[in-house]
Design a protein around this motif. Structure first.
Motif: not given
Length: 523
Positions: A374-375, A430, A435, A456-458, A371-372
């Protein structure tokens, strides 16, 4: 699981066949004591590194550690990935030592020892820090060239120096030192890249007097002198002048040291040959590689390739093909690798013709489903005290900047963080490799907590790009916890001067150690 005795492994090292000795410990642990030709393949990063270090699944592999069971786990994982000839060194490094064989401390030991051999073999001239400072103070005509990657140069450098990584030195020297009366001084942080850089220019036949700065920036600081911080002076970009003459000189080095020259058809046949390991390495600057490179090639900047060969080439006696745009830099790197003992080394003619790829090399690993997070969600949960970030960056990179409150960890050893993980809310993982390591860690973390675990997204890069704060702390993690990295003297928080002196003595002493070991094969 197959095992191999120390005596049988010693014989295998000398039989001329392809062989990879892989150490499953983290780099900091590996650096304490290991076999000369072992390459570090930490269990925590094995899925992401194995295919780069050992491209051929049929290659003969021996996995080792210090006898704590990591080698067995790594061997099983390699077999799961399709490697078919995997053995474990029976008893690990302790058994190797008991058998009367030599163990080495440090990292990139074959390359470091090779640098010392080069200085001895060629009589590479050097000057010490105080001699150089006197020349600078007198206003002598000189050029100081720092042969390290730009990132290292900006952290600390000799005042007045220009950054020209080792693989670029001979390629660009005509533009940098058009006056033959200019003294050229090559430096790095210690000894290896200073020696190899200076001798590259000397072997290339430049008319200038060329010397290495003895002991590099460490020697400079140990002499009581101050390094510059944040310097940005760098060589001019683009194709340098005098290319025809440079290619002629590089070709002479290729012929002198028995480096092969291959065409695209030969390369294609080798790529289709399952019986041999092939490394296809692009020796240009990483920015040039990213802009366009031959499909299947990896970025291996020439100076760093020679300085840290085991980071790219783990299989002894494999085929190695080097690629660049003009043929100069590939020939220069190849002539050093040939002397290091890589006997099947070649340069690709017209290496960058045809269709090129862009972007970084990918390890080709199928990541688990994850699962990603979102920030914005992670930021809100952190503000509410309902989230913990787990960062899998290298420990020294984590020190340079991490999300406030983040935990640093090593994948495969995340159980050490269990008591600090929340039982509810979020755990956001992260890693700075896009990632990928974080994705591999999700399941392991999920076994340690009932909290919702995702990536963690990005990553930290996206966090910083959003203008959110990062924490820098040289003591987190402390030196003794940095098992994932072999700390350089500059990375330490205490005893830096003593560590510098010990490091330089260690480098100088490598010639005696490789003589005792007997398997370096330089020449």
């Amino acid at each position: 699981m197959r095992r191999i005795t120390p005596a049988a492994l010693k014989a295998a090292i000398r039989d001329g066949g392809e062989l990879a000795i892989l150490d499953a410990r983290e780099e900091g642990e590996f650096g304490r004591s290991h076999l000369f030709w072992a390459a570090p393949l930490p269990l925590s990063r094995l899925p992401l590194m194995a295919r780069a270090l050992v491209p051929n699944p049929r290659a003969r592999i021996v996995v080792t550690d210090d006898g704590r069971g990591l080698a067995e786990r790594a061997a099983l994982e390699l077999e799961t990935m399709g490697y078919s000839d995997v053995s474990v060194l029976d008893g690990g490094t302790p058994a190797w030592e008991r058998a009367g064989y030599v163990l080495f401390s440090g990292v990139n030991v074959p390359s470091k020892a090779f640098g010392e051999w080069v200085e001895h073999r060629y009589g590479t001239e050097s000057i010490d820090a105080l001699e150089l400072k006197a020349l600078i103070d007198r206003g002598e005509r000189l050029l100081i060239l720092d042969s390290r990657p730009f990132e290292e140069f900006t952290r600390m450098s000799i005042p007045g120096g220009i950054n020209v990584p080792g693989g670029e030195l001979a390629y660009r020297i005509a533009a940098l030192a058009p006056d033959p009366d200019t003294l050229v001084v090559v430096n790095c942080a210690g000894r290896t890249r200073s020696i190899l850089g200076a001798q590259s220019l000397r072997s290339f036949g430049v008319p200038n007097r060329v010397v290495a700065l003895r002991n590099g920036t460490m020697g400079w600081e140990l002499a009581g002198l101050s390094c510059a911080r944040g310097a940005t002076a760098r060589y001019p970009q683009g194709e340098p002048p005098g290319l025809e003459e440079a290619l002629a000189r590089a070709e002479a080095l290729r012929l002198r040291h028995g480096v092969g020259l291959v065409d695209r058809d030969t390369l294609a046949s080798w790529q289709a040959d399952p019986s041999r390991t092939l490394y296809l390495l692009d020796v240009r600057d990483p920015s040039e590689y990213a802009a366009g490179h031959l499909p299947g090639s990896r970025s291996a900047p020439g100076g760093q390739l020679v300085q840290a060969t085991d980071s790219w080439i783990a299989v002894r006696n494999a085929r190695v093909v080097l690629v660049d745009d003009t043929g100069v830099r590939a020939r220069l790197a190849a002539h050093w690798l040939a002397q290091m003992g890589h006997r099947d080394i070649h340069v690709l003619e017209r290496g960058l013709e045809g269709k090129l790829e862009q972007g970084p090399w990918q390890p080709g690993v199928e990541l688990p489903v994850f699962e990603t997070l979102p920030l914005r969600m992670v930021k809100a949960a952190l503000d509410a005290g309902r989230c913990r970030v787990v960062d899998l960056a290298r420990s020294i990179d984590f020190r340079d900047g991490h999300i406030p409150g983040a935990l640093w960890g090593v994948r495969t050893r995340l159980d050490l963080l269990a008591e600090h993980l929340p039982e509810t809310g979020l755990v956001a993982v992260t890693s700075p490799d896009g990632n990928r390591a974080a994705a591999l860690a999700v399941e392991e973390l999920a076994d340690l907590t009932a909290a919702r675990v995702g990536v963690l997204e990005g990553g930290v890069a996206a966090w910083a790009a959003a203008g959110l704060p990062l924490v820098a702390d040289r003591t987190d993690p402390p030196d003794e916890a940095c098992i994932d990295t072999y700390l350089r003297p500059y990375d330490r928080n205490t005893g830096v001067a003593e560590a510098m002196a010990d490091y330089l003595s260690w480098e100088i002493g490598l010639l005696k150690e490789i003589a005792r070991d007997g398997d370096a094969g330089f020449g």
